[in-house]
Write a protein that holds these residues in place. Sequence first.
Motif, PDB file in Angstrom:
ATOM      1  N   VAL A 192      -1.239  -1.145  -4.453  1.00 47.35           N
ATOM      2  CA  VAL A 192      -2.300  -0.131  -4.445  1.00 47.35           C
ATOM      3  C   VAL A 192      -1.770   0.982  -3.972  1.00 47.35           C
ATOM      4  O   VAL A 192      -0.793   1.214  -3.118  1.00 47.35           O
ATOM      5  N   ASP A 193      -2.412   2.283  -4.526  1.00 41.07           N
ATOM      6  CA  ASP A 193      -1.864   3.644  -4.182  1.00 41.07           C
ATOM      7  C   ASP A 193      -2.896   4.413  -4.148  1.00 41.07           C
ATOM      8  O   ASP A 193      -3.765   4.284  -4.855  1.00 41.07           O
ATOM      9  N   ASP A 194      -2.950   5.461  -3.305  1.00 39.64           N
ATOM     10  CA  ASP A 194      -3.981   6.396  -3.229  1.00 39.64           C
ATOM     11  C   ASP A 194      -3.912   7.315  -4.565  1.00 39.64           C
ATOM     12  O   ASP A 194      -5.190   7.539  -5.147  1.00 39.64           O
TER      13      ASP A 194
ATOM     14  N   ILE B  21       1.938  -4.440   3.438  1.00 37.38           N
ATOM     15  CA  ILE B  21       3.179  -3.708   3.892  1.00 37.38           C
ATOM     16  C   ILE B  21       2.739  -2.113   3.351  1.00 37.38           C
ATOM     17  O   ILE B  21       2.867  -1.789   2.248  1.00 37.38           O
ATOM     18  N   LYS B  22       2.390  -1.443   4.607  1.00 37.33           N
ATOM     19  CA  LYS B  22       2.390  -0.084   4.177  1.00 37.33           C
ATOM     20  C   LYS B  22       3.550   1.018   4.149  1.00 37.33           C
ATOM     21  O   LYS B  22       4.389   0.902   4.873  1.00 37.33           O
ATOM     22  N   SER B  23       3.281   2.016   3.151  1.00 37.24           N
ATOM     23  CA  SER B  23       4.358   2.901   3.123  1.00 37.24           C
ATOM     24  C   SER B  23       4.186   3.879   4.459  1.00 37.24           C
ATOM     25  O   SER B  23       3.013   4.189   4.863  1.00 37.24           O
ATOM     26  N   PRO B  24       5.393   4.464   4.957  1.00 35.12           N
ATOM     27  CA  PRO B  24       5.226   5.155   6.234  1.00 35.12           C
ATOM     28  C   PRO B  24       4.312   6.598   6.094  1.00 35.12           C
ATOM     29  O   PRO B  24       3.658   6.864   7.085  1.00 35.12           O
TER      30      PRO B  24
ATOM     31  N   GLY C 135       7.684   2.041  -0.765  1.00 34.49           N
ATOM     32  CA  GLY C 135       6.885   0.910  -1.596  1.00 34.49           C
ATOM     33  C   GLY C 135       7.562   0.343  -2.806  1.00 34.49           C
ATOM     34  O   GLY C 135       7.347  -0.847  -3.097  1.00 34.49           O
ATOM     35  N   THR C 136       8.356   0.935  -3.658  1.00 33.90           N
ATOM     36  CA  THR C 136       8.917   0.346  -4.530  1.00 33.90           C
ATOM     37  C   THR C 136      10.122  -0.515  -4.094  1.00 33.90           C
ATOM     38  O   THR C 136      10.407  -1.489  -4.831  1.00 33.90           O
ATOM     39  N   ALA C 137      10.639  -0.114  -3.252  1.00 36.40           N
ATOM     40  CA  ALA C 137      11.794  -0.936  -2.734  1.00 36.40           C
ATOM     41  C   ALA C 137      11.019  -2.252  -2.037  1.00 36.40           C
ATOM     42  O   ALA C 137      11.479  -3.591  -1.909  1.00 36.40           O
ATOM     43  N   SER C 138       9.835  -2.185  -1.295  1.00 40.07           N
ATOM     44  CA  SER C 138       9.218  -3.212  -0.865  1.00 40.07           C
ATOM     45  C   SER C 138       8.904  -4.234  -1.929  1.00 40.07           C
ATOM     46  O   SER C 138       8.992  -5.437  -1.889  1.00 40.07           O
ATOM     47  N   LEU C 139       8.412  -3.581  -3.169  1.00 39.00           N
ATOM     48  CA  LEU C 139       8.115  -4.557  -4.290  1.00 39.00           C
ATOM     49  C   LEU C 139       9.346  -5.140  -4.933  1.00 39.00           C
ATOM     50  O   LEU C 139       9.313  -6.556  -5.124  1.00 39.00           O
TER      51      LEU C 139
ATOM     52  N   TYR D 171       0.827  -1.198  -0.050  1.00 38.17           N
ATOM     53  CA  TYR D 171       0.037   0.108   0.018  1.00 38.17           C
ATOM     54  C   TYR D 171       0.871   1.331   0.058  1.00 38.17           C
ATOM     55  O   TYR D 171       1.530   1.672   0.801  1.00 38.17           O
ATOM     56  N   GLY D 172       0.789   1.966  -1.176  1.00 36.74           N
ATOM     57  CA  GLY D 172       1.895   3.205  -1.220  1.00 36.74           C
ATOM     58  C   GLY D 172       2.972   2.654  -2.082  1.00 36.74           C
ATOM     59  O   GLY D 172       3.482   1.951  -1.788  1.00 36.74           O
TER      60      GLY D 172
END
Length: 309
Positions: free
Chosen positions: A42-44, A70-73, A25-29, A19-20
């Motif tokens: 997902v992104d707002d 996994i939520k972006s800060p 978020g891109t590092a999480s991906l 999420y984000g």
Amino acid sequence: MGRPRLAWSDLPGRRVGIYGLGVEGTASLRACEAMGVAPVLVDDRPADGSAALPTSSGGLAALLSCDVVIKSPGISRYGPAVTALLDAGVTVVGGLGMWLAGADLSRVLVITGTKGKSTTTSVAAHLLSSWDYRCLLAGNIGRPPYDPAVGDDYDIWVVEVSSYQATDLPLTPPVAAVTSLHPDHLPWHGGDLETYYRDKLSALTQPGADLTVANGDSTLLREHARLLGPRVRWVHADDDPGATWMDGLGLLGSHNRRNALIALEALRAMGIAEATDDAALARGAAGFAGLPSRLRIVGRRGSVTFVDD
């Protein structure tokens, strides 16, 4: 209730959402893809051409079908989307928190604070690198330490933690530091001042916490000493008045002197031998490049010093 202690290695076999899609978020991906995990994105406000679903157009429903998100800060833990996920029993975590859950915490230094944390983190990382430690400057100011692009071949990780990131941390390294405490970012923290203080300082008090090196000149930190962990070592701007090692840092102001002393005290608490050697300190401080817009000397002409503030 404790925070989920989920590591990156726990994700395979679970339905995962991100999420984000900002920096973290891109590092999480990338971290998910490296493990063969194909997350829901997902992104707002997805960027043009992004594969992410808009939160308001099917994205939240997709996240609700996940086991872990996994939520972006930057996405508030108090916002309606995260509240809906938690109410539905979805585990909501942050990438930095998952990295800490799998890290050797004895080799991690966490630094937080409303002001001064970036300078203090940078000083600590600069000293370590000058002493030939393989050091990653990570977190809010640096690179996400879980990003496969940065690797894991480091001796020490120096991690700046924002109040946003702090709420996602399930663990605290044995040594942590806090530079200051002032009202900030209240909308993210539900608009409540004490919630912000509690969230911010929670980076210091999760399981594993032992010693917090803290700004002893801060009235607010002293008033919230109960939130600073099992042991506190207070550092003041006028401590060690004869010390000259930080001259090589080129920092201005008593607050920056304190920031340098906080970095030093934290490295000493971690058992870094060079941090107790005056010659090594002077050598390590040389060549530090101050951060932009933080009372930094940018040039001199004759008797005039030019400062970036």
